[in-house]
Design a protein around this motif. Structure first.
Motif, PDB file in Angstrom:
ATOM      1  N   PHE A 297      61.202  41.412  56.334  1.00 54.98           N
ATOM      2  CA  PHE A 297      61.615  40.396  56.229  1.00 54.98           C
ATOM      3  C   PHE A 297      61.171  40.015  57.986  1.00 54.98           C
ATOM      4  O   PHE A 297      61.882  38.101  57.371  1.00 54.98           O
ATOM      5  N   ALA A 298      61.005  39.779  58.654  1.00 54.74           N
ATOM      6  CA  ALA A 298      60.434  39.202  59.941  1.00 54.74           C
ATOM      7  C   ALA A 298      59.116  38.693  59.551  1.00 54.74           C
ATOM      8  O   ALA A 298      58.676  37.935  60.509  1.00 54.74           O
ATOM      9  N   LEU A 299      58.188  39.083  58.638  1.00 53.92           N
ATOM     10  CA  LEU A 299      56.718  38.639  58.210  1.00 53.92           C
ATOM     11  C   LEU A 299      56.954  37.665  56.733  1.00 53.92           C
ATOM     12  O   LEU A 299      56.859  37.318  57.032  1.00 53.92           O
ATOM     13  N   ALA A 300      58.038  38.335  56.062  1.00 56.15           N
ATOM     14  CA  ALA A 300      58.156  36.954  54.535  1.00 56.15           C
ATOM     15  C   ALA A 300      59.496  37.000  53.881  1.00 56.15           C
ATOM     16  O   ALA A 300      60.487  38.477  54.532  1.00 56.15           O
ATOM     17  N   ARG A 301      59.719  36.349  53.757  1.00 52.36           N
ATOM     18  CA  ARG A 301      61.105  36.243  53.671  1.00 52.36           C
ATOM     19  C   ARG A 301      61.689  37.231  51.786  1.00 52.36           C
ATOM     20  O   ARG A 301      62.463  37.546  52.177  1.00 52.36           O
ATOM     21  N   ASN A 302      60.059  37.366  50.984  1.00 53.18           N
ATOM     22  CA  ASN A 302      60.168  38.337  49.823  1.00 53.18           C
ATOM     23  C   ASN A 302      59.205  38.801  50.349  1.00 53.18           C
ATOM     24  O   ASN A 302      58.927  39.162  49.364  1.00 53.18           O
ATOM     25  N   PRO A 303      59.171  39.838  50.515  1.00 51.82           N
ATOM     26  CA  PRO A 303      57.868  41.689  51.328  1.00 51.82           C
ATOM     27  C   PRO A 303      58.592  42.265  49.825  1.00 51.82           C
ATOM     28  O   PRO A 303      57.772  42.099  49.417  1.00 51.82           O
ATOM     29  N   ILE A 304      58.985  41.974  49.121  1.00 47.95           N
ATOM     30  CA  ILE A 304      59.482  43.180  47.801  1.00 47.95           C
ATOM     31  C   ILE A 304      58.439  42.553  46.434  1.00 47.95           C
ATOM     32  O   ILE A 304      57.624  43.156  46.417  1.00 47.95           O
ATOM     33  N   PHE A 305      58.831  41.130  46.445  1.00 42.21           N
ATOM     34  CA  PHE A 305      57.944  40.101  45.585  1.00 42.21           C
ATOM     35  C   PHE A 305      56.358  39.821  45.972  1.00 42.21           C
ATOM     36  O   PHE A 305      56.190  40.537  45.643  1.00 42.21           O
ATOM     37  N   THR A 306      56.319  40.055  46.954  1.00 42.12           N
ATOM     38  CA  THR A 306      55.104  40.080  47.250  1.00 42.12           C
ATOM     39  C   THR A 306      54.449  41.367  47.082  1.00 42.12           C
ATOM     40  O   THR A 306      52.986  41.562  46.462  1.00 42.12           O
ATOM     41  N   ALA A 307      54.965  42.584  47.346  1.00 47.73           N
ATOM     42  CA  ALA A 307      54.929  43.703  47.034  1.00 47.73           C
ATOM     43  C   ALA A 307      54.427  44.293  45.523  1.00 47.73           C
ATOM     44  O   ALA A 307      53.438  45.094  45.288  1.00 47.73           O
ATOM     45  N   MET A 308      55.576  43.623  44.872  1.00 49.13           N
ATOM     46  CA  MET A 308      55.707  43.806  43.409  1.00 49.13           C
ATOM     47  C   MET A 308      54.078  43.224  43.112  1.00 49.13           C
ATOM     48  O   MET A 308      53.594  43.514  42.232  1.00 49.13           O
TER      49      MET A 308
ATOM     50  N   ARG B  40      60.965  29.678  60.045  1.00 48.54           N
ATOM     51  CA  ARG B  40      60.090  30.249  60.846  1.00 48.54           C
ATOM     52  C   ARG B  40      59.368  31.001  60.257  1.00 48.54           C
ATOM     53  O   ARG B  40      58.407  31.532  60.646  1.00 48.54           O
ATOM     54  N   VAL B  41      59.899  31.852  58.759  1.00 49.16           N
ATOM     55  CA  VAL B  41      58.829  33.020  58.432  1.00 49.16           C
ATOM     56  C   VAL B  41      58.782  32.286  56.847  1.00 49.16           C
ATOM     57  O   VAL B  41      59.736  31.846  56.225  1.00 49.16           O
ATOM     58  N   GLY B  42      57.235  32.956  56.392  1.00 45.56           N
ATOM     59  CA  GLY B  42      57.159  32.241  55.260  1.00 45.56           C
ATOM     60  C   GLY B  42      57.310  33.091  54.189  1.00 45.56           C
ATOM     61  O   GLY B  42      58.071  34.043  54.089  1.00 45.56           O
TER      62      GLY B  42
ATOM     63  N   PRO C 268      53.057  35.686  55.896  1.00 47.09           N
ATOM     64  CA  PRO C 268      53.183  34.825  57.218  1.00 47.09           C
ATOM     65  C   PRO C 268      52.383  33.594  57.002  1.00 47.09           C
ATOM     66  O   PRO C 268      51.656  33.005  56.876  1.00 47.09           O
ATOM     67  N   GLY C 269      53.155  32.436  57.283  1.00 40.85           N
ATOM     68  CA  GLY C 269      53.217  31.259  57.647  1.00 40.85           C
ATOM     69  C   GLY C 269      52.749  30.415  56.688  1.00 40.85           C
ATOM     70  O   GLY C 269      53.205  29.086  57.066  1.00 40.85           O
ATOM     71  N   LEU C 270      52.593  30.882  55.628  1.00 44.16           N
ATOM     72  CA  LEU C 270      52.672  30.371  54.373  1.00 44.16           C
ATOM     73  C   LEU C 270      54.288  30.438  53.743  1.00 44.16           C
ATOM     74  O   LEU C 270      54.962  31.229  53.825  1.00 44.16           O
ATOM     75  N   GLY C 271      54.407  28.865  52.995  1.00 44.94           N
ATOM     76  CA  GLY C 271      55.593  27.935  52.598  1.00 44.94           C
ATOM     77  C   GLY C 271      57.358  28.399  53.621  1.00 44.94           C
ATOM     78  O   GLY C 271      57.922  28.516  53.116  1.00 44.94           O
ATOM     79  N   ARG C 272      56.905  28.113  54.548  1.00 44.03           N
ATOM     80  CA  ARG C 272      57.709  27.661  55.668  1.00 44.03           C
ATOM     81  C   ARG C 272      58.668  26.237  54.453  1.00 44.03           C
ATOM     82  O   ARG C 272      58.414  24.890  54.487  1.00 44.03           O
ATOM     83  N   LEU C 273      59.925  26.388  54.977  1.00 46.43           N
ATOM     84  CA  LEU C 273      60.903  25.355  54.188  1.00 46.43           C
ATOM     85  C   LEU C 273      60.841  24.581  55.849  1.00 46.43           C
ATOM     86  O   LEU C 273      61.138  24.693  56.933  1.00 46.43           O
TER      87      LEU C 273
END
Length: 204
Positions: free
Chosen positions: A124-135, A188-190, A194-199
């Motif tokens: 979660f330090a790399l992406a806010r939704n790593p579970i969904f990314t992995a799915m 800070r976190v996409g 990483p880096g994309l979709g930051r608010l």
């Protein structure tokens, strides 16, 4: 490859939803399942309905391949299928790892009246939704393994469902519950990579 894709999909589902739910229940006494979709026709309802459709289509893709549905010529290549197997296995493993990293905060769905700890470490330090990314990664790999029109549709519907769930349901909930802490984290976190979709950070 079609049978392998089917077995991989069923195993991934069993681990990500069945085994993970059981482990959470054993540790906390709570299944972690928050399945209320809200009022019919609401954005949350559509997000959940679309996600269920994606799960069913994800199963239907390999089943259709086993039944003899022809692959799309543009995607039908042994190297692509081999790469798809590696991608799908990696995605399934990453899904489970990201779920486990949430610890007691792990949930399927959202309860607006519930507050859990905000998880920002590990994946979660790399992406806010790593579970969904992995799915999505798993679904993309399966699509390469059985590149028929059903599998491609399943990937598209899954991405749509996840975008709806994250943008319209989970992010508003996290902002409401965690306020400034989530705002700073999201700045800070996409969102998915990483880096994309930051608010935007209102403090800046």
């Amino acid at each position: 490859m079609a049978v392998t894709a089917l077995m991989l999909y069923l195993t991934a589902l069993a681990l990500a939803f069945g085994w993970r739910t059981f482990v959470h229940w054993r540790r906390t006494g709570d299944t972690g399942l928050r399945l209320d979709a809200g009022p019919a026709g609401s954005v949350a309802w559509w997000a959940k309905l679309t996600f269920v459709a994606a799960i069913m289509l994800g199963l239907a893709g390999p089943v259709a391949a086993v039944a003899g549905l022809a692959p799309l010529p543009a995607l039908d290549h042994p190297l692509a299928a081999g790469a798809g197997l590696v991608i799908a296995l990696s995605g399934a493993a990453a899904t489970l790892a990201a779920q486990l990293s949430m610890g007691a905060s792990w949930r399927i769905g959202v309860d607006a009246g519930e507050r859990t700890e905000l998880v920002t470490g590990g994946p979660f330090a790399l992406a806010r939704n790593p579970i969904f990314t992995a799915m999505i990664t798993t679904s993309a790999g399966l699509t390469l393994m059985v590149p028929n029109v059903v599998a491609v549709l399943a990937l598209a519907v899954l991405v749509t469902a996840i975008e709806l769930q994250v943008r319209a349901v989970e992010e508003p909930y996290l902002l409401a519950v965690h306020g400034r802490a989530y705002q700073g984290y999201a700045a800070r976190v996409g969102r998915f990579v990483p880096g994309l979709g930051r608010l935007p950070d209102p403090a800046v």
